[in-house]
Write a protein that holds these residues in place. Structure first.
Motif, PDB file in Angstrom:
ATOM      1  N   THR A   1       0.834  -1.202   0.000  1.00 56.73           N
ATOM      2  CA  THR A   1       0.000   0.000   0.000  1.00 56.73           C
ATOM      3  C   THR A   1       0.866   1.247   0.000  1.00 56.73           C
ATOM      4  OG1 THR A   1      -1.695  -1.191   1.230  1.00 56.73           O
ATOM      5  CG2 THR A   1      -1.871   1.206   1.186  1.00 56.73           C
ATOM      6  N   LEU A   2       1.899   1.262   0.864  1.00 61.75           N
ATOM      7  CA  LEU A   2       2.787   2.423   0.947  1.00 61.75           C
ATOM      8  C   LEU A   2       3.882   2.410  -0.111  1.00 61.75           C
ATOM      9  CD1 LEU A   2       3.246   2.503   4.842  1.00 61.75           C
ATOM     10  CD2 LEU A   2       1.711   3.923   3.460  1.00 61.75           C
ATOM     11  N   GLN A   3       4.059   1.276  -0.790  1.00 62.30           N
ATOM     12  CA  GLN A   3       5.079   1.112  -1.824  1.00 62.30           C
ATOM     13  C   GLN A   3       6.494   1.358  -1.285  1.00 62.30           C
ATOM     14  OE1 GLN A   3       4.455   0.258  -5.338  1.00 62.30           O
ATOM     15  NE2 GLN A   3       2.668  -0.477  -4.222  1.00 62.30           N
ATOM     16  N   ARG A   4       6.757   0.834  -0.081  1.00 61.44           N
ATOM     17  CA  ARG A   4       8.109   0.979   0.492  1.00 61.44           C
ATOM     18  C   ARG A   4       8.321  -0.064   1.582  1.00 61.44           C
ATOM     19  NH1 ARG A   4       7.865   3.603   5.504  1.00 61.44           N
ATOM     20  NH2 ARG A   4       5.880   4.616   5.908  1.00 61.44           N
ATOM     21  N   HIS A   5       9.597  -0.269   1.896  1.00 61.08           N
ATOM     22  CA  HIS A   5       9.960  -1.147   3.011  1.00 61.08           C
ATOM     23  C   HIS A   5       9.824  -0.373   4.317  1.00 61.08           C
ATOM     24  CE1 HIS A   5      11.854  -3.505  -0.195  1.00 61.08           C
ATOM     25  NE2 HIS A   5      11.693  -4.519   0.640  1.00 61.08           N
ATOM     26  N   HIS A   6       9.476  -1.072   5.371  1.00 56.74           N
ATOM     27  CA  HIS A   6       9.424  -0.440   6.684  1.00 56.74           C
ATOM     28  C   HIS A   6       9.669  -1.498   7.756  1.00 56.74           C
ATOM     29  CE1 HIS A   6       5.250  -1.822   7.686  1.00 56.74           C
ATOM     30  NE2 HIS A   6       5.247  -1.960   6.380  1.00 56.74           N
ATOM     31  N   ASN A   7      10.103  -1.036   8.921  1.00 56.22           N
ATOM     32  CA  ASN A   7      10.378  -1.942  10.030  1.00 56.22           C
ATOM     33  C   ASN A   7       9.094  -2.269  10.780  1.00 56.22           C
ATOM     34  OD1 ASN A   7      13.105  -2.051   9.531  1.00 56.22           O
ATOM     35  ND2 ASN A   7      13.592  -0.384  10.905  1.00 56.22           N
ATOM     36  N   MET A   8       8.980  -3.519  11.165  1.00 52.50           N
ATOM     37  CA  MET A   8       7.849  -4.002  11.957  1.00 52.50           C
ATOM     38  C   MET A   8       8.411  -4.593  13.243  1.00 52.50           C
ATOM     39  SD  MET A   8       5.045  -3.578  10.124  1.00 52.50           S
ATOM     40  CE  MET A   8       3.907  -4.689  10.913  1.00 52.50           C
ATOM     41  N   THR A   9       7.659  -4.486  14.325  1.00 58.34           N
ATOM     42  CA  THR A   9       8.080  -5.053  15.606  1.00 58.34           C
ATOM     43  C   THR A   9       6.894  -5.754  16.253  1.00 58.34           C
ATOM     44  OG1 THR A   9       9.742  -3.337  15.946  1.00 58.34           O
ATOM     45  CG2 THR A   9       9.021  -4.539  17.897  1.00 58.34           C
ATOM     46  N   ARG A  10       7.147  -6.908  16.814  1.00 56.21           N
ATOM     47  CA  ARG A  10       6.174  -7.601  17.654  1.00 56.21           C
ATOM     48  C   ARG A  10       6.816  -7.720  19.028  1.00 56.21           C
ATOM     49  NH1 ARG A  10       2.661 -10.430  13.955  1.00 56.21           N
ATOM     50  NH2 ARG A  10       1.941  -8.708  12.687  1.00 56.21           N
ATOM     51  N   ASN A  11       6.032  -7.503  20.063  1.00 57.65           N
ATOM     52  CA  ASN A  11       6.560  -7.464  21.426  1.00 57.65           C
ATOM     53  C   ASN A  11       6.703  -8.831  22.071  1.00 57.65           C
ATOM     54  OD1 ASN A  11       6.822  -4.660  21.499  1.00 57.65           O
ATOM     55  ND2 ASN A  11       4.654  -4.423  21.952  1.00 57.65           N
ATOM     56  N   TYR A  12       6.221  -9.862  21.420  1.00 61.37           N
ATOM     57  CA  TYR A  12       6.318 -11.212  21.963  1.00 61.37           C
ATOM     58  C   TYR A  12       6.878 -12.147  20.903  1.00 61.37           C
ATOM     59  CZ  TYR A  12       3.347  -9.251  25.533  1.00 61.37           C
ATOM     60  OH  TYR A  12       2.851  -8.451  26.523  1.00 61.37           O
ATOM     61  N   THR A  13       7.573 -13.161  21.352  1.00 59.09           N
ATOM     62  CA  THR A  13       8.126 -14.168  20.457  1.00 59.09           C
ATOM     63  C   THR A  13       7.658 -15.525  20.957  1.00 59.09           C
ATOM     64  OG1 THR A  13      10.036 -12.752  20.063  1.00 59.09           O
ATOM     65  CG2 THR A  13      10.240 -15.044  19.402  1.00 59.09           C
ATOM     66  N   SER A  14       7.260 -16.366  20.021  1.00 55.66           N
ATOM     67  CA  SER A  14       6.685 -17.650  20.383  1.00 55.66           C
ATOM     68  C   SER A  14       7.052 -18.683  19.329  1.00 55.66           C
ATOM     69  CB  SER A  14       5.162 -17.504  20.500  1.00 55.66           C
ATOM     70  OG  SER A  14       4.589 -18.686  20.984  1.00 55.66           O
TER      71      SER A  14
END
Length: 139
Positions: A88-101
């Motif tokens: 949608t934004l036509q670009r790369h961006h950083n994503m974060t999730r606060n939990y790991t499983s």
């Protein structure tokens, strides 16, 4: 696909006395088994953000292990950050999730239509209240 450590190869169902034949079993008796892609004949550990039902964790394949005849799926309040492309934004961006499983799947490794699936599972918490905030599932 029957684990050689499985004792019983058939069982009689109490409800209707039908004899059921075992076609797959896994006793998880090999310690430190790898579930990374193509390492296991039955299961693959997912390594990606959860996205099916608005999960708030990142699934990390290193959070799956076996020890003393048990499959262990770890969960922690550990942040995971990755870069992905937003169409949608036509670009790369950083994503974060606060939990790991951890998540295992058998997609295209063990598939069946009909029958009985039986699991022995110990869920976190150990009390009637359980572990608040966790949503463990097996299906």
């Amino acid at each position: 696909m029957i684990d050689p450590d499985t004792m019983e190869l058939r069982t009689i169902r109490n409800r209707d006395h039908k004899e059921l034949t075992l076609v797959m079993s896994d006793e998880f008796n090999e310690d430190d088994r790898s579930f990374k892609p193509h390492d296991d004949r039955l299961f693959t550990a997912i390594h990606q953000p959860g996205s099916t039902n608005e999960e708030i964790q990142f699934y990390d394949s290193s959070y799956v292990s076996t020890r003393d005849g048990s499959l262990i799926l770890k969960t922690s309040a550990e942040k995971t950050t990755w870069t992905e492309y937003d169409v949608t934004l036509q670009r790369h961006h950083n994503m974060t999730r606060n939990y790991t499983s951890a998540m295992l799947q058998s997609w295209n490794q063990f598939c069946f239509t009909g029958g009985v699936l039986e699991m022995s599972i110990q869920l976190p918490g150990g009390s009637k209240e359980g572990a608040g905030g966790l949503w463990p599932a097996a299906w």
